[in-house]
Scaffold this active site. Sequence first.
Site, PDB file in Angstrom:
ATOM      1  N   SER A   1      -0.911  51.452  83.620  1.00  0.00           N
ATOM      2  CA  SER A   1      -0.125  50.821  84.686  1.00  0.00           C
ATOM      3  C   SER A   1       1.270  50.403  84.249  1.00  0.00           C
ATOM      4  CB  SER A   1      -0.868  49.585  85.209  1.00  0.00           C
ATOM      5  OG  SER A   1      -2.079  49.956  85.836  1.00  0.00           O
TER       6      SER A   1
ATOM      7  N   GLU B   1      18.912  43.170  21.389  1.00  0.00           N
ATOM      8  CA  GLU B   1      18.934  44.590  21.053  1.00  0.00           C
ATOM      9  C   GLU B   1      20.247  45.047  20.411  1.00  0.00           C
ATOM     10  OE1 GLU B   1      16.665  46.760  21.065  1.00  0.00           O
ATOM     11  OE2 GLU B   1      15.067  45.996  22.346  1.00  0.00           O
TER      12      GLU B   1
END
Length: 692
Positions: free
Chosen positions: A344, A83
């Site tokens: 429990s 680029e």
Amino acid sequence: MTVHRALFALVAALFALAAGRDGFDRWVDATDLPQTLTETSVEIRDRGGVLLRAYTVGDGIWRLRPRLSAVDGSYLDMLLRYEDKRFWHHHGVDPLAMLRAIAQAARHGRAVSGGSTLTMQVARLIEDGSTGRWAGKLRQIRLALALERRLTKDQVLSLYLTHAPFGGNLEGIRAASLAWFGKEPRRLTPAQAALLVALPQAPEARRPDRHPLVATAARDRVLSRMAAAGIIATDTAASARRAKVPDRMRPFPALAAHLADRVRAGTPEQQHHATTIDARLQAASEKLLADAARRAGPRISAALIAADHRNGEILASVGSPRYGGDNGRQGFVDMTRAVRSPGSTLKPLVYGLAFDQGLAHPETLIHDGPVQFGRYAPRNFDGLFRGDIRVREALHLSLNIPVVKLTNELGPARVMDALSRAGADARLPGGKAGLAVALGGVGLSLRDLVQLYATLARGGTGPRLHSDLHAPATQTARTMSRVAAWQVSNVLAGIAPPPGAPRGVLAYKTGTSYGHRDAWAIGYDGEHVIGVWLGRADGTPVPGAFGGDLAAPVLFQAFARMKPGFAPLPAPPPSTLITGAAGLPQPLQRFRPRGGGPVTPQDAPRLLFPPDGAILDSVGETVTLKVRGGLAPYLVLANGQPVAKGLRRNEFDIPSPGAGYSTLVVVDGAGQSDRVTVRLEQNAETTGRTRP
């Protein structure tokens, strides 16, 4: 030609501006820069920085902030070479690239390359401008020059890596790498890097999931140019061309999704959140619970919390088998925070408080028989009675009557206070605690229970659970003494594990709430604590669901996924009284309410006949029992079921319990008992013969 004239005009304008250097500088410096600190995705990370979950920005875009040091170097080399190969040397505009673009346009009669630098592309991206018209190009040139004066090259490159489009709603290198390859861009293959270089030039036209041939061709052009430039080897480029481009976008990470939502909501202004979660363990736990819920049946949800009880750090938090809706499982509900009945699982707390208060010892005898407190008459889960039984066995069997007796002596308020001191946020349905608290008559979340068991694991007090990696450590108040907490752990470690699981490595307890609505298993070794819940998120019953069957196997499997072995439970504190029932002080040998007065051993009933271990003839319809001592009237239990009551003589007959082994228990009017185990056979040659 239009393109040629436009480019020529731009270059001419630049040279004209350059002629008046001072005016040119003032022109650049006066540039109004758009906001460069664009909104990026909120990120939730694990303890090692691994992304757990990210959120889209306001416009539905995935835009994750990158760090240059965490982006593959070969990708950056390809990007800049392809680029903007003079990126590190120009000041925002590359005159040579401009001249090349003009020459190519003149030769081909069309724009072959635009001559834009990476900085000019950043200018277009952050301003969301066009590239075609000469006024737009001039604006990009001015903005690029201004950006280079106010930002470093690294900052400009970071802006490109944040905003570059990669197809669909993806912006930035991290979002692209995660969506197309399922990984962070720290290490990319040459084929992956080349595709990510090519995509921003035409992100929709080159989307690999929609246009694979176009995407492949664009990637291959990048590979060819990189090989020609010496960025990669020729054979590497050839090998990379054979790789397939991805055919779909991968989903973004969504680990610990419920916890992530809470973390984000807690500090919405914060961009990055570092948690204590271990991503590997979290992923394994989520799969484990998804499998467990599927096996358990439709509409079943599940939750899990795993924590290090040495420092309180939560390592895994699964709020449901699958985040979001899933065949009625209501996966959007975070069941780690849902208030449910603990069944429990509170019994160990009651026993620990009883040990701490000197009411009982693990070897203390306690009577399991019919009892009534006002209008409340607790019953065991199976409806049976065991008579005199050691406290250790009562907890192993999760009997209700013994623990309610202890709760009555302690007072329900003491149990509630202990929950609060342990860091649990208990909710009372009616606003006042009653004896049923010990059996699950209080609202608690999975997090509350894991916090409670973490305090047991740490000797009665310990760090508060937290998921913020940088949060300061805080401690819970002391719930019980170290000795009492160790005694509870020692008893829980003796509970039989699920089939195939190792014995004695975990102190754990299961629980099942009223109506089979909740199945629990909470346990710990010397380092970690894990809690598991299964049930339906809407609170409807799950017939036949028990904590021991559903949740306990998942608990042991969760520990197996956490680490290769189990850390040993701690040794007893020096002051711990370790002895059998006979070696206990007189007040601890048998549990009695403090106001009940002493009962001497000779007052207790004694079953003289049949003797323990006898073999009896079962032909008759009755069995004769002879009792000495105790206080009438007597109650007789056969295999836990009452078979005779109100007996006032010392010799009486009871209905035969039938062939086979039977346990016979006689209970006197003071609640004392004696038991024998006999075997009844047809045509036994010797009545009263001792069993071999």
